[in-house]
Design a protein around this motif. Structure first.
Motif, mmCIF file in Angstrom:
data_model
loop_
_atom_site.group_PDB
_atom_site.id
_atom_site.type_symbol
_atom_site.label_atom_id
_atom_site.label_comp_id
_atom_site.label_asym_id
_atom_site.label_seq_id
_atom_site.Cartn_x
_atom_site.Cartn_y
_atom_site.Cartn_z
ATOM 1 N N MET A 52 -5.271 3.842 -6.777
ATOM 2 C CA MET A 52 -5.755 5.168 -7.147
ATOM 3 C C MET A 52 -4.693 6.063 -7.765
ATOM 4 N N CYS A 56 -4.936 4.422 7.232
ATOM 5 C CA CYS A 56 -5.151 3.132 6.571
ATOM 6 C C CYS A 56 -6.555 3.037 5.980
ATOM 7 N N GLY A 57 -7.506 3.807 6.567
ATOM 8 C CA GLY A 57 -8.882 3.754 6.077
ATOM 9 C C GLY A 57 -9.662 2.542 6.552
ATOM 10 N N ARG A 58 -9.051 1.718 7.384
ATOM 11 C CA ARG A 58 -9.691 0.455 7.754
ATOM 12 C C ARG A 58 -9.811 0.232 9.255
ATOM 13 N N TYR A 105 -3.580 12.871 -2.360
ATOM 14 C CA TYR A 105 -4.713 13.452 -3.099
ATOM 15 C C TYR A 105 -4.239 13.870 -4.477
ATOM 16 N N PHE A 126 -8.528 9.998 11.572
ATOM 17 C CA PHE A 126 -7.310 9.476 10.937
ATOM 18 C C PHE A 126 -6.058 9.735 11.772
ATOM 19 N N ASP A 138 -3.173 5.213 -0.992
ATOM 20 C CA ASP A 138 -4.498 5.499 -1.564
ATOM 21 C C ASP A 138 -5.317 6.452 -0.695
ATOM 22 N N SER A 139 -5.166 6.341 0.634
ATOM 23 C CA SER A 139 -5.985 7.197 1.491
ATOM 24 C C SER A 139 -5.189 8.317 2.151
ATOM 25 N N THR A 151 0.814 -1.216 0.000
ATOM 26 C CA THR A 151 0.000 0.000 0.000
ATOM 27 C C THR A 151 0.851 1.271 0.000
#
Lengths: 345, 345, 345, 345
Positions: free
Chosen positions: C75, C90-92, C133, C101, C129-130, C26
């Motif tokens: 992305m 991580c977004g998870r 931007y 975050f 990815d998270s 990632t």
């Protein structure tokens, strides 16, 4: 005193009328110095509102000077300059306790509807302490007339209910006075885009001067496609319906983004089609609201801070003795270009 | 492996199928130990959902054991027991960032719809780290199957969107599994009244046992009048539509109190009439939502705390080899009394 | 490659360093094209942050070009221009699922702190990815550097936590870069008053140009009295603490109105006195927050819409090879007038 | 009539007193049928509240029968049974408009403080329409006395401010009457854990019976460690401070999870240490509040629905003529086990 009186569908008169009296200890009598005409007044004159019966003095907007107060009024005294809210609120009932003043069990929108209104030399205002607002020295009273109804309506029903947010995309369907009031107040929250939609190119021009970032003339083919093109094919976060007919409401259904809000402002006379077969899984909300004027203190602060130019909405001015002419002008907005008219004592 | 495969409208088969493989580094393969059937599966079988094409393994609910994980999966490893969410969420796209996982640009409700589902010995779950949940030792796995879809659907689309609050009045139209899931989860917020409305007396009986404070059989004359009588003529603060047809949605319009919320849960196939001519000034909201399963962690905590008896919803149990019989039982709920059926490996 | 490396309290070096490598699927490697220096970097150099150990490349802000991505990054691809967030998410995990975050269990503020940062030719960004931007064509990359940390910090910790609202009164204590970022972003919500408080007349002058409606120099006697005089003796609805010492926090306690919010932004090294003996019945809230950069998408939209001139914060520009001089300039802000400095590759 | 009168620090008397009279058109005179004693009454008797001067009739809780109403009171008439709120609210001032009745500019907590209170045969209640609540036929008036102050205090200052949520973890520091009121009302939201912390094993036993999922006796070593052990080392989502001393507030600072809320309920006499050096980056909030009794209508609905057994808080009962004995019993709670005492006319 003089008053503008509803005489039944299609009829009105500017005529002599008895001066109102204090009926309850919480009442005040206000000498009206400035008032205006609302689209709803035209509806009444067409006979659309059975709640308003012949003989009623019209009008629910205005500023004035306190003439007399009831024994329980503690916040105002004779001589005070005041803003009159279109909504009367007792401040005590179950709805007022929630800030839903429009549904006050002994108030709500009653002025110029179920009790005599402000298009007169004097008006009785029930629940005076919680339905009038003091006017600061030096305040512009014409601008304040816009705070009786039109600005809180655009703001509460459109902008607040629509949760307009910084960076968001907004469409306003209908560039009449209330749509333009939504446009002016939406800018308090710095949305990235405000797309104004109407059939009247003149009003769209005004919308651009008032801050719209784009305009769409629904007469030019497919407004849904135009909005989609302006929003990366996603639709808008907030769609404000400010017309009140099925076609404009359905346009809102077509342009709303997943997670968005359709905030209805328009007064509807017939049902609309709600396309739940496409919307059931789109995580949207639809809101309706009769203005509560709960935001009036906030709007007064913003006005005083110079953050809004409410007078922009005023296009014509008349003396009270010319009120029939004022109605003519306002009712023929397409021809006269009228938005809001000021009627002065 | 064995799988239940959609073969086109009206047809399904329990047959041999190739075992799924890891396709992306964020995938996991799960050996399914328990699954169930959803009303939506029946819709697919009728041919109502064109997104689901023949050849697809059905099912979007279940628990199981991790068989294999992709190289980017960090939260799970082979052998872990997991709850499978009906919604796959990348956790990174614009919708996931807002918790609107149902609209994940590379996920959402895809299992058993646009990719193969859980009614099989094995299933591939994309975005495994954010779409699976670890199962604690000693947890009741049958109860957990109710957390894949039905409980979050009732809770998010009905209870959360409907803002059920302590002391409030709630009506739930439709006492099927999802309406009952709303009933169970509404009680997290201690409303004063929960009125359950349905045509089936048997389901209304179940609703009473599940905590409804009153029931209304719409077959017995005028359900609107019954609800008004139960709510001091005010209507309900929250009306949850859990059927998906125009009649039940319009009933919600008729019983909603000023300031209330109609939370749509039902899957609608046709438009409904929205009576804005009576609702425009009632300060109401209408919400729609495809379940996001954003509440799954909260529901897991509540389940573990013993604050909900999710197993109440389970009426029948089958082995996976009996899945065709399970479908029969579930599809004939009126006769069998089925709510949720457990299908065990 | 070249990098600015922390060598222990009081020491830093601009020196050769190995180029970072992808460690997890990632990750991404970014070629840094523009970076800047944060007040926190100066804290690290003083030895105030034990989490940052000698040998660490500093810097957590910047824009650049993707050089390489891990196998699970979907992305972004090599060649994409990107904004680097100061927070890796991580977004998870349980915190990311709530939008918090900053407390990501495998991220948070780690860049230039517990892993190597952006003051280098290349940087490895975890959870690419998270945490990155995309930059639109034609965007001003200098302005975007302000979105890595300083603008979201002022906005989230100050403006959002402080619930700045239309018509409200706001005081910001501290007119350094982060206080000014709060000042710029507070204006998204059209407060009626923004009172800026500082000891430095030069910075107060800048604050006026940036939109402060009043300034108070705390050196001129009694700042509490000054604020009370500016707010009809009520105090402010929102007090934003942007310094990080007991005296400025206590000033916030003294000027907060009943019902108001003290939003702490400052990094504090010691405890403060909380005067609950006067505040317990004042219905106030106090908030703390490490920036989550959850608002970055919103800020990007606002920036693209031209609703904020983020470049106003930039006072000096240097080439990367001059970074030691840039540090000198930034560290001596009282003399140099530096706010934010741009360091360009 | 008879009344309990404060005679200066350390002194009180049960003596003859003139019956109150209507002073404003919005007043009512209530014949008190049941009242109680609050911890705040003991503070007054110690001389801790300079706002309450010698000669004052104490008491701000109770139920009774309307004896007489002023000319502007429209919601009550002589003979009506009413609940008396501890907070008087005009419903019209800037604070009442926001529901912050505790800060009403002509009301707030004045009963038994700055005007004569309810520990008397009769009491004058200002702003009667918005400070009294009708009692339904058949309601349990003892339970209702708990709604004058203690239940709304625990609920608003603790549970609502602390945003107690389904599945969340809550700690309540202090198992006195107000802490127990928070415990009872926290359960409206189905938190997963409610940890009660106190030094008194007897009160902790009561807390367990009232719904606490765990108890921690602070006398047994390290309460922070105990709470951490109960919460997977994360701390609690909501910490309710219901004592009012520095040690208990600091314990809340030690056990609050990232993103959590410390809701202060206790009345503090001295400042506390706020450890911003550890909390500045923890995304927490701290709230203070004087009860507004804005939730009284909601609490009445919940009580009527049988969702709370408010009488649990009542341990002793006295006739009004025994009020000095009632004070003895209440003041020596450690010995008598008193929580709330009912004093009946």
């Amino acid at each position: 005193m003089k008053a503008l009186v509803y005489k039944g569908p299609g009829h009105k008169a500017y005529e002599d009328h008895e001066k109102p009296k204090i009926l309850a200890p919480t009442d005040a009598i206000i000498r009206v110095t400035k008032t205006t005409i609302c689209g709803t007044d035209l509806h009444i004159l067409k006979g659309d509102l059975p709640s308003c019966t012949p003989g009623r003095i019209l009008g629910h907007e205005g500023v004035g000077v306190v003439d007399e107060v009831g024994s329980a009024v503690t916040m105002f005294k004779a001589g005070d300059r005041v803003l009159i809210s279109c909504v009367s609120a007792c401040g005590r009932c179950v709805y007022c306790r929630q800030g839903m003043f429009s549904h006050c069990t002994t108030g709500g929108w009653i002025l110029g509807n179920t009790i005599d209104g402000t298009q007169a030399d004097f008006v009785r205002t029930p629940h005076a302490d919680s339905s009038l607002y003091p006017i600061r020295d030096g305040a512009d009273e014409e601008a304040l007339v816009m705070l009786s109804d039109i600005l809180p309506t655009g703001f509460e029903c459109g902008v607040l209910n629509g949760k307009v947010a910084p960076g968001a995309t907004v469409a306003i369907v209908g560039a009449g006075p209330v749509g333009l009031a939504a446009l002016l107040t939406a800018q308090f929250y710095s949305p990235a885009q405000i797309i104004m939609i109407d059939l009247d190119e003149g009003r769209l021009e005004i919308a651009k001067r008032f801050g719209a970032t784009a305009t769409v003339n629904s007469a030019d083919g497919d407004p849904q496609a135009r909005v989609m093109a302006l929003t990366d094919k996603v639709g808008v976060d907030t769609a404000i319906e400010a017309v009140g007919i099925p076609a404009t409401f359905e346009l809102c259904e077509q342009i709303i983004a997943p997670g968005g809000i359709i905030a209805n402002v328009g007064v509807h006379g017939v049902k609309v089609d709600l396309h739940l077969e496409t919307l059931w899984d789109r995580n949207i909300a639809i809101t309706t609201r009769l203005v509560d004027t709960a935001s009036t203190p906030m709007l007064l602060k913003i006005l005083h801070a110079g953050k809004i130019d409410a007078k922009k909405l005023i296009t014509h001015r008349f003396k009270f003795s010319q009120i029939l002419e004022a109605y003519e002008t306002f009712a023929n907005a397409a021809k006269t270009g009228a938005l809001k008219v000021i009627i002065e004592a």
